[in-house]
Design a protein around this motif. Structure first.
Motif, mmCIF file in Angstrom:
data_model
loop_
_atom_site.group_PDB
_atom_site.id
_atom_site.type_symbol
_atom_site.label_atom_id
_atom_site.label_comp_id
_atom_site.label_asym_id
_atom_site.label_seq_id
_atom_site.Cartn_x
_atom_site.Cartn_y
_atom_site.Cartn_z
ATOM 1 N N PHE A 78 55.555 28.899 32.527
ATOM 2 C CA PHE A 78 54.192 28.879 32.901
ATOM 3 C C PHE A 78 53.820 29.883 33.726
ATOM 4 C CE2 PHE A 78 56.757 24.815 33.255
ATOM 5 C CZ PHE A 78 55.893 24.155 32.231
ATOM 6 N N LEU A 79 52.519 30.146 33.962
ATOM 7 C CA LEU A 79 52.090 31.438 34.739
ATOM 8 C C LEU A 79 51.144 30.902 35.531
ATOM 9 C CD1 LEU A 79 52.299 34.719 34.614
ATOM 10 C CD2 LEU A 79 50.158 34.610 33.049
ATOM 11 N N LYS A 80 50.850 31.126 36.747
ATOM 12 C CA LYS A 80 49.875 30.808 37.761
ATOM 13 C C LYS A 80 49.259 32.291 38.166
ATOM 14 C CE LYS A 80 48.806 28.318 41.937
ATOM 15 N NZ LYS A 80 48.434 29.409 42.837
ATOM 16 N N PHE A 81 47.840 32.298 38.216
ATOM 17 C CA PHE A 81 47.241 33.286 38.840
ATOM 18 C C PHE A 81 45.517 33.151 39.379
ATOM 19 C CE2 PHE A 81 46.063 33.245 34.090
ATOM 20 C CZ PHE A 81 44.840 33.420 34.387
ATOM 21 N N LYS A 82 45.266 34.135 40.046
ATOM 22 C CA LYS A 82 43.874 33.891 40.838
ATOM 23 C C LYS A 82 43.082 34.872 39.915
ATOM 24 C CE LYS A 82 41.637 32.259 44.319
ATOM 25 N NZ LYS A 82 41.491 30.898 44.661
ATOM 26 N N VAL A 83 41.640 34.343 39.360
ATOM 27 C CA VAL A 83 40.700 35.065 38.824
ATOM 28 C C VAL A 83 39.792 35.554 39.821
ATOM 29 C CG1 VAL A 83 39.203 35.063 37.052
ATOM 30 C CG2 VAL A 83 41.269 34.127 36.583
ATOM 31 N N SER A 84 39.367 36.670 39.776
ATOM 32 C CA SER A 84 38.102 37.078 40.447
ATOM 33 C C SER A 84 36.876 36.994 39.766
ATOM 34 C CB SER A 84 38.201 38.483 41.015
ATOM 35 O OG SER A 84 36.909 38.980 41.562
ATOM 36 N N ALA A 85 36.108 35.856 39.518
ATOM 37 C CA ALA A 85 35.042 35.658 38.881
ATOM 38 C C ALA A 85 33.833 35.380 39.540
ATOM 39 C CB ALA A 85 35.137 34.586 37.821
ATOM 40 N N THR A 86 32.692 36.146 39.009
ATOM 41 C CA THR A 86 31.627 35.991 39.791
ATOM 42 C C THR A 86 30.260 35.484 38.726
ATOM 43 O OG1 THR A 86 31.994 37.805 41.186
ATOM 44 C CG2 THR A 86 29.785 37.267 41.203
ATOM 45 N N HIS A 87 29.474 34.639 39.340
ATOM 46 C CA HIS A 87 28.062 34.155 38.509
ATOM 47 C C HIS A 87 27.293 35.293 38.995
ATOM 48 C CE1 HIS A 87 24.789 32.038 37.219
ATOM 49 N NE2 HIS A 87 25.668 31.068 36.526
ATOM 50 N N THR A 88 26.614 36.130 38.013
ATOM 51 C CA THR A 88 25.932 37.069 38.382
ATOM 52 C C THR A 88 24.435 36.689 38.861
ATOM 53 O OG1 THR A 88 25.251 37.320 35.980
ATOM 54 C CG2 THR A 88 27.162 38.745 36.719
ATOM 55 N N GLN A 89 23.759 35.842 38.214
ATOM 56 C CA GLN A 89 22.563 35.446 38.770
ATOM 57 C C GLN A 89 22.600 34.917 39.904
ATOM 58 O OE1 GLN A 89 20.489 32.353 36.372
ATOM 59 N NE2 GLN A 89 18.562 33.329 36.566
ATOM 60 N N GLU A 90 23.570 34.074 40.287
ATOM 61 C CA GLU A 90 23.779 33.373 41.540
ATOM 62 C C GLU A 90 24.474 34.340 42.613
ATOM 63 O OE1 GLU A 90 22.429 30.576 42.489
ATOM 64 O OE2 GLU A 90 21.587 30.036 40.303
ATOM 65 N N ASN A 91 25.149 35.187 42.223
ATOM 66 C CA ASN A 91 25.814 36.108 42.934
ATOM 67 C C ASN A 91 26.807 35.243 43.948
ATOM 68 O OD1 ASN A 91 26.675 38.705 44.061
ATOM 69 N ND2 ASN A 91 25.166 38.550 45.809
ATOM 70 N N LYS A 92 27.577 34.427 43.159
ATOM 71 C CA LYS A 92 28.451 33.669 43.888
ATOM 72 C C LYS A 92 29.998 33.653 43.148
ATOM 73 C CE LYS A 92 25.333 30.457 46.077
ATOM 74 N NZ LYS A 92 25.961 30.745 47.337
ATOM 75 N N GLN A 93 31.021 33.855 43.980
ATOM 76 C CA GLN A 93 32.434 33.685 43.660
ATOM 77 C C GLN A 93 32.561 32.187 43.103
ATOM 78 O OE1 GLN A 93 35.424 35.919 43.416
ATOM 79 N NE2 GLN A 93 33.746 37.523 43.362
ATOM 80 N N LEU A 94 33.315 32.235 41.807
ATOM 81 C CA LEU A 94 33.719 30.938 41.202
ATOM 82 C C LEU A 94 35.334 30.550 41.562
ATOM 83 C CD1 LEU A 94 32.188 31.310 37.766
ATOM 84 C CD2 LEU A 94 31.009 30.260 39.652
ATOM 85 N N PRO A 95 35.422 29.404 41.897
ATOM 86 C CA PRO A 95 36.948 28.960 41.984
ATOM 87 C C PRO A 95 37.822 29.592 40.982
ATOM 88 C CG PRO A 95 35.328 27.022 42.336
ATOM 89 C CD PRO A 95 34.548 28.145 41.594
ATOM 90 N N GLY A 96 38.996 30.204 41.194
ATOM 91 C CA GLY A 96 39.411 31.002 40.218
ATOM 92 C C GLY A 96 41.111 30.645 40.150
ATOM 93 N N THR A 97 41.624 29.651 40.455
ATOM 94 C CA THR A 97 42.934 29.247 40.410
ATOM 95 C C THR A 97 43.246 28.670 39.084
ATOM 96 O OG1 THR A 97 43.394 28.653 42.545
ATOM 97 C CG2 THR A 97 44.927 27.916 41.193
ATOM 98 N N VAL A 98 44.064 29.305 38.490
ATOM 99 C CA VAL A 98 44.555 29.196 37.046
ATOM 100 C C VAL A 98 46.049 28.954 36.646
ATOM 101 C CG1 VAL A 98 44.471 29.974 34.501
ATOM 102 C CG2 VAL A 98 42.326 30.199 36.212
ATOM 103 N N PHE A 99 46.323 27.787 36.099
ATOM 104 C CA PHE A 99 47.712 27.448 35.910
ATOM 105 C C PHE A 99 47.736 27.516 34.237
ATOM 106 C CE2 PHE A 99 50.966 24.054 34.820
ATOM 107 C CZ PHE A 99 51.998 24.719 35.147
#
Length: 268
Positions: A78-99
């Motif tokens: 198992f691998l758990k990580f955090k993603v830095s992801a941005t919705h460019t049009q809204e300029n908002k960070q998205l939830p990015g916890t991934v298991f």
């Protein structure tokens, strides 16, 4: 912090992959990058990025590894990580916890005592379904009742994995050619049970076996599973028509629905 740069194959986007030194001392970044579920996750991200419309564009620029669980074999489980992801049009960070845990298979095993018995929809069928009962500490329930299931081994071979898991969890020997494909075949293969944080996709199969009353009695309450891997499994038999009342396992409910779709299609 140990770090490297990943370049996606199709869209050529670059992503910084970083991991605390406390983790890379035992699991190097090169090993992490080869973890099959991560490879598949990046391939899917690559395709999604390449095909995204302008108003749906999401930019992923960093992946930060948070934890790594290894199996007894030394392989990453198992691998758990955090993603830095941005919705460019809204300029908002998205939830990015991934298991990440990768794909799995689930099997609806139907046991009949009459040869050539006519197939019925699940709510009409009084044939037996074979279930497993085992502790599931993630819930936590000490006696969770489920249909047999197991993780893929990284090769992506669904039917072979299903046949092997049936044998490990129930003792039944079933050839992969006996398995009935229940999952819709359009990509991505499998159904996602928890897309809010987990990549798991489940591939569903059914199998019909004709058994004697004596064989049914031998299966009831049988202890099974790989004891060395901590699997403490007891087998249970329930009528197909009662299955929905006997388990909280979403895989079982999904398998019943997919089975009914398959039976209906065979009758057309």
């Amino acid at each position: 912090m140990d770090a490297t740069t990943l370049t996606l194959r199709l869209c050529k986007a670059q992503i910084r992959l970083e991991c605390p030194l406390s983790l890379t001392r035992t699991t190097p970044l090169e090993t992490i990058q080869k973890f099959p579920p991560l490879v598949q996750w990046l391939d899917t991200l690559d395709t999604q990025t390449l095909n995204a419309k302008h108003n749906d564009k999401i930019v992923v620029d960093k992946i930060t590894i948070q934890s790594i669980d290894e199996f007894g074999s030394g392989k990453i489980g198992f691998l758990k990580f955090k993603v830095s992801a941005t919705h460019t049009q809204e300029n908002k960070q998205l939830p990015g916890t991934v298991f990440l845990r990768g794909g799995s298979v689930a099997m609806l095993i139907i046991l009949r005592t009459s040869v050539g018995e006519q197939r019925k929809l699940s709510f009409q069928d009084d044939s037996f379904v074979l279930l497993t009962e085992q502790p599931r500490m993630a819930v936590p329930m000490f006696n969770m009742v489920e249909i047999p299931a197991g993780m893929l081994d990284g090769k992506g071979e669904f039917a072979g994995t299903a046949a092997r898991e049936i044998h490990e969890e129930t003792g039944l020997v079933i050839d992969s050619s006996e398995l009935i494909e229940l999952t819709p075949l359009d990509e991505p293969q499998g159904l996602f049970p928890s897309v809010g944080a987990c990549d798991e996709r489940v591939h569903f199969f059914a199998c019909e076996k004709t058994v004697t009353d004596e064989q049914l009695d031998q299966l009831r309450g049988k202890l099974s599973g790989l004891r060395d891997d901590g699997e403490l499994i007891t087998l249970r038999l329930v009528r197909m028509c009662d299955l929905w009342q006997q388990t909280h396992d979403m895989k079982a409910t999904t398998a019943m629905y997919l089975w009914d779709r398959w039976v209906h299609k065979q009758c057309q």
